[in-house]
Write a protein that holds these residues in place. Structure first.
Motif, PDB file in Angstrom:
ATOM      1  N   TYR A 344       9.630 -73.255  68.213  1.00  0.00           N
ATOM      2  CA  TYR A 344      10.387 -72.794  67.040  1.00  0.00           C
ATOM      3  C   TYR A 344       9.445 -72.163  66.019  1.00  0.00           C
ATOM      4  O   TYR A 344       9.751 -71.146  65.399  1.00  0.00           O
ATOM      5  CB  TYR A 344      11.130 -73.968  66.404  1.00  0.00           C
ATOM      6  N   GLN A 347       8.423 -68.683  67.084  1.00  0.00           N
ATOM      7  CA  GLN A 347       9.565 -67.779  66.963  1.00  0.00           C
ATOM      8  C   GLN A 347       9.821 -67.399  65.507  1.00  0.00           C
ATOM      9  O   GLN A 347      10.124 -66.246  65.188  1.00  0.00           O
ATOM     10  CB  GLN A 347      10.810 -68.444  67.559  1.00  0.00           C
ATOM     11  N   LYS A 348       9.667 -68.377  64.619  1.00  0.00           N
ATOM     12  CA  LYS A 348       9.919 -68.129  63.192  1.00  0.00           C
ATOM     13  C   LYS A 348       8.910 -67.128  62.622  1.00  0.00           C
ATOM     14  O   LYS A 348       9.292 -66.189  61.919  1.00  0.00           O
ATOM     15  CB  LYS A 348       9.852 -69.454  62.422  1.00  0.00           C
ATOM     16  N   ASP A 358      15.998 -64.339  60.841  1.00  0.00           N
ATOM     17  CA  ASP A 358      15.887 -65.685  61.412  1.00  0.00           C
ATOM     18  C   ASP A 358      17.282 -66.312  61.409  1.00  0.00           C
ATOM     19  O   ASP A 358      17.923 -66.381  60.351  1.00  0.00           O
ATOM     20  CB  ASP A 358      14.927 -66.520  60.566  1.00  0.00           C
TER      21      ASP A 358
END
Length: 375
Positions: A344, A347-348, A358
């Motif tokens: 995560y 990805q952020k 987002d």
């Protein structure tokens, strides 16, 4: 129909049947990581971490089986390439330099299992010092690295393997050569292979220095969807009852995948990546505080391999999005107080650097608790 697949199907009765790669349900991240390493072995292998009984070994054997046969020099223990010096043993080079004719044969891509209790001699090979001194010849007994040249080396429970042996494997995988030295005698042979390690996080983690040396890191979980679980069980039962009929059913898909991989390997050298995208990749690595430049290099290589797999010669933002988590999640510094999982986090930061929305930010902004467009 591909001649390689056709010839292998004729051998079903004499050769151990292998579950077809195209029949494997789910575990898309693991399958993609393996395919991309086959297209570009310089990605540096893949570490597969996940639950027991999720088909890790089955998938890796299936991958080796679907690959096209390779041409090797007959009688050579290192699977030497007949024309590429970088994949050729000294013995073959000497024959070619002397003008001797060499004969070649076609064989399946080697898939070598490294047992947990393997010694360094078993892995690297041994030199018979007595024979070398008495007869004046370099008597070398090849090890598993010799057998794995131009193939796949699979290490199950790699997190339980001795750190020194893991170092040896990673060094060979990175350099493409294995050197054995005993009592002043040195022998070197090609050892270029796709290194695949697997393990269960509950049984211990790999040291960060070693983990960083694997190109990609794939996480797999037990399938929770009951429908998918039933499908997997039924497929396995069908394969066990009549392997030949099951393989025949997937023969066309296997042949198509094999041809797709061959085309991707040929297309890879034509694939380019825009300079701005390279800068953005490096910015993601910098903001995530990734040590060294391996993360940048692997992300670039993997994105190119994905573009080649999908028949394109230009890397897109979506290619990078699909591979960047696998390339970076295992290179992040572990914070014991960090509750967010590493995938995560990558990805952020990717979304921020590449200017993409987002999903969680959208959800809070539109006041619905759901991303935009979701009802």
């Amino acid at each position: 129909m591909s001649p390689t697949i056709a010839s292998s199907s004729a051998k079903f009765s004499t050769r151990r049947a292998v579950f077809p790669f195209t029949a494997i349900v789910g575990q898309e991240e693991m399958k993609l990581a393996l395919l991309l390493n086959v297209i570009d072995p310089k990605i540096g292998g893949v570490m597969i971490m996940g639950d027991r009984g999720t088909g890790k070994s089955t998938t890796i054997r299936a991958l080796a089986d679907v690959l096209p046969d390779i041409e090797v020099v007959s009688g050579d223990p290192f699977n030497s390439h007949p024309s590429d010096p970088g994949l050729m043993s000294d013995w073959v080079k000497q024959q070619i330099e002397a003008g001797d004719a060499i004969t070649t044969i076609k064989k399946k891509v080697p898939m070598i299992d490294l047992p947990l209790g393997a010694t360094e001699d078993r892995v690297c090979g041994t030199i018979d010092i007595e024979k070398a001194l008495s007869e004046g010849v370099k008597a070398f007994e090849p090890g598993l690295l010799a057998q794995a040249n131009r193939g796949i080396l699979y290490v199950d429970e790699v997190n339980l393997l001795d750190d020194h042996l893991v170092d040896v494997l990673l060094d060979s995988a990175a350099s493409g050569w294995n050197t054995v030295e005993r009592e002043g005698i040195s022998i070197r042979h090609p050892a270029r292979f796709v290194l695949v390690g697997s393990g269960n996080p509950e049984e211990g983690e790999l040291r960060p220095q070693l983990l960083d040396r694997f190109g990609l890191h794939a996480e797999i979980r037990t399938v929770k969807d009951p429908t998918l679980r039933v499908e997997i069980v039924e497929q396995r039962s069908e394969f066990d009852q009549d392997p030949d009929a099951f393989l025949e059913k997937y023969q066309a898909q296997q042949a198509a995948l094999q041809q797709k991989l061959i085309s991707a390997q040929e297309r890879l050298k034509l694939v380019s990546i825009d300079h701005e995208l390279k800068v953005n990749i490096s910015q993601v690595c910098a903001e995530l505080d990734v040590d060294g430049l391996r993360g940048d290099i692997v992300t670039n290589r993997t994105a190119k391999a994905l573009a080649a797999l999908e028949g394109r010669t230009e890397v897109t933002v979506d290619d990078i999005r699909r591979v960047i988590v696998m390339a970076l999640r295992h290179r992040l510094r572990k914070d014991p107080l960090e509750s967010i999982d590493s995938g995560y986090k990558v990805q952020k930061v990717f979304n921020q650097v590449f200017g993409l929305a987002d999903p969680e930010t959208e959800a809070s902004q539109n006041g619905t608790g759901k991303p935009a467009g979701v009802r």
